[in-house]
Design an enzyme around this catalytic site. Structure first.
Site, short mmCIF file in Angstrom:
data_model
loop_
_atom_site.label_atom_id
_atom_site.label_comp_id
_atom_site.label_asym_id
_atom_site.label_seq_id
_atom_site.Cartn_x
_atom_site.Cartn_y
_atom_site.Cartn_z
N GLU A 48 0.83 -1.21 0.00
CA GLU A 48 0.00 0.00 0.00
C GLU A 48 0.86 1.26 0.00
O GLU A 48 1.59 1.50 0.96
CB GLU A 48 -0.89 0.00 1.25
CG GLU A 48 -1.79 1.23 1.32
CD GLU A 48 -2.70 1.26 2.55
OE1 GLU A 48 -2.51 0.42 3.45
OE2 GLU A 48 -3.57 2.12 2.60
N GLU B 80 -13.06 2.75 5.76
CA GLU B 80 -12.27 3.07 6.97
C GLU B 80 -12.66 4.45 7.51
O GLU B 80 -11.81 5.33 7.66
CB GLU B 80 -10.78 3.06 6.64
CG GLU B 80 -10.27 1.74 6.07
CD GLU B 80 -8.80 1.78 5.71
OE1 GLU B 80 -8.06 0.87 6.13
OE2 GLU B 80 -8.39 2.74 5.01
#
Lengths: 299, 299
Positions: free
Chosen positions: B159, B253
């Protein structure tokens, strides 16, 4: 659409060089040639340049000037340490004196202090008592600075930064709360679209919320590239500036570089690798064109 | 518009609690009731929970699971210190073992290490030799981890994070370079719109660039609020996911909280102050609706 006075467009010195010393004064002519109307300089440290000489060089180049204060962990109006807080206030008073010497009408930046990533500090939670105390310290300190600024004829502009650069003031609504607490006609705020992109619900709405308190604006792409190279939509941003009849300065701060290899730190300032004057001029054209479309006129 | 299989939508455990221990297992039923299909858990530290028990609780709640590795300054594949690098690789190998125990098919995160603000480290320049050495260390280390992952049947997803959270890998093009260097069929990447918003020129284009290498996607507003509360435009993002026929998981998130007073650190994780299940369910509705509009179908 009612016409209003076109804001001046300038550039931050970091786009060209850092530190910005007397050796960099010849760059002022290049900035002027790139259609910049003013330069935003970082308040020079003692060894960087002589403010009066800088002021003279700027006037000679036909450029206006604004200053940005550099708080840090040693001079921080939000510090737990009373000596560090006092050093922060003393530094900001000094910055106002430098404004007077250099001929700058405005001192801006994260004047409240509380630096995070660039001070090597990680965010941590604050208990309510500590939070309230910190807010009171900052408000008192900046009120003192604002009195000095008012008597020197300098405006103070508080800039909210993104969550990784400070844990004190991240949004326009927080900055407006701080402006209310400082309660001085000399104190308003700066908004920078780079930070707003990370923290605001709606950029044009945040500009409208700032309204007459907005003293300085920084028009930056989401990643600090030249205007048009990122994904921010500057048309509604310029229309919001029109809606509040913003006539203050607008700074361009495109200091993202082209080197995008693995392991090249993007948040670390890096010098330009090529002549970017044409890119800067084009960014100003984009901005002035959109301001024109929103009704701004030179007058 | 050709139909393609609707990606599964889940939530990261931090939206509800941190640390996430066995005492939090009853939250799995609430997540399921909020229409989540899987949970993204942080790889538990030794004292946080027993992976097999967590896996059983997840299966009982009808939820899938993914894991996110937590590198830090003590276990960092990009460190100058060989022992710290070795601890980083050993930690990632352990994370893969935990994936096998808990039943997670994928381990994601900033697997390369090099944390900045959350490790209290400021960005600094790297000389070219040091940069190249660091890239080689990370690529070698992750290649070893990828071999272990492949044999365990676990996918690795790298990521890119924003410039303030790491100085190693900030963009999709950098992450793709790292994937090429690791050169394992087990290794691909994660993209998170929160970070992309700060670093990419064009979010949909970045997704197209990732193409088949994209193993995991995180759909977050610019400020980590619930979908629709910020300024990201998720329609073209979903169309880009359609264009690459993305069928992997999508995590929500939203752990920004409502408390927006001065001096409340936004980057510091804070617990929820109210029941946000309805907001989470609505975020999933927005996302699934836009995916549907882009051609995604349950099949």
């Amino acid at each position: 659409m009612e016409a209003w006075r076109m804001p001046r467009v300038g550039v931050i010195s970091m786009t060209y060089a850092r530190p910005f010393t007397a050796r960099a004064f010849p760059l002022f002519a290049r900035m002027r040639d790139a259609d910049m109307e003013f330069v935003e300089l970082l308040v020079p440290e003692a060894d960087e340049m002589e403010p009066r000489a800088a002021g003279a060089a700027l006037r000679e180049a036909g450029l206006g000037v604004l200053l940005t204060a550099r708080v840090n962990a040693m001079r921080d109006p939000a510090s737990d340490d009373a000596d560090v807080r006092a050093a922060g206030i003393s530094y900001l008073r000094h910055c106002i004196d430098v404004c007077a010497e250099i001929g700058a009408p405005l001192l801006g930046g994260p004047l409240y202090g509380a630096p995070l990533v660039f001070a090597g500090r990680a965010p941590r939670p604050f208990a309510e008592e500590a939070r309230a105390k910190r807010v009171a310290w900052v408000a008192e300190g900046l009120a003192e600075v604002a009195r000095h600024a008012k008597s020197a004829g300098v405006a103070l502009a508080i800039e909210p930064l993104n969550r990784f650069e400070t844990d004190f003031c991240n949004t326009v609504s927080q900055a407006l709360e701080l402006v209310r607490l400082v309660a001085s006609p000399a104190c308003g705020l700066i908004l920078d679209t780079f930070h707003m992109n990370m923290e605001e619900d709606d950029l044009p709405e945040a500009i409208r919320l700032a309204g007459a308190h907005l003293l300085h604006f920084q028009a930056n792409e989401n990643h600090r590239g030249f205007l048009g190279s990122g994904h921010l939509d500057f048309s509604p941003i310029c229309r919001a500036l029109a809606a509040i009849r913003y006539t203050g300065p607008i700074t361009l701060e495109p200091f993202r570089r082209d080197d995008r290899r693995l392991g090249v730190p993007l948040a670390q300032w890096r010098p330009p690798e090529r002549d970017e004057d044409a890119d800067l001029r084009r960014s100003a054209e984009v901005l002035r064109g959109l301001l024109f479309a929103a009704g701004a006129r030179r007058c």
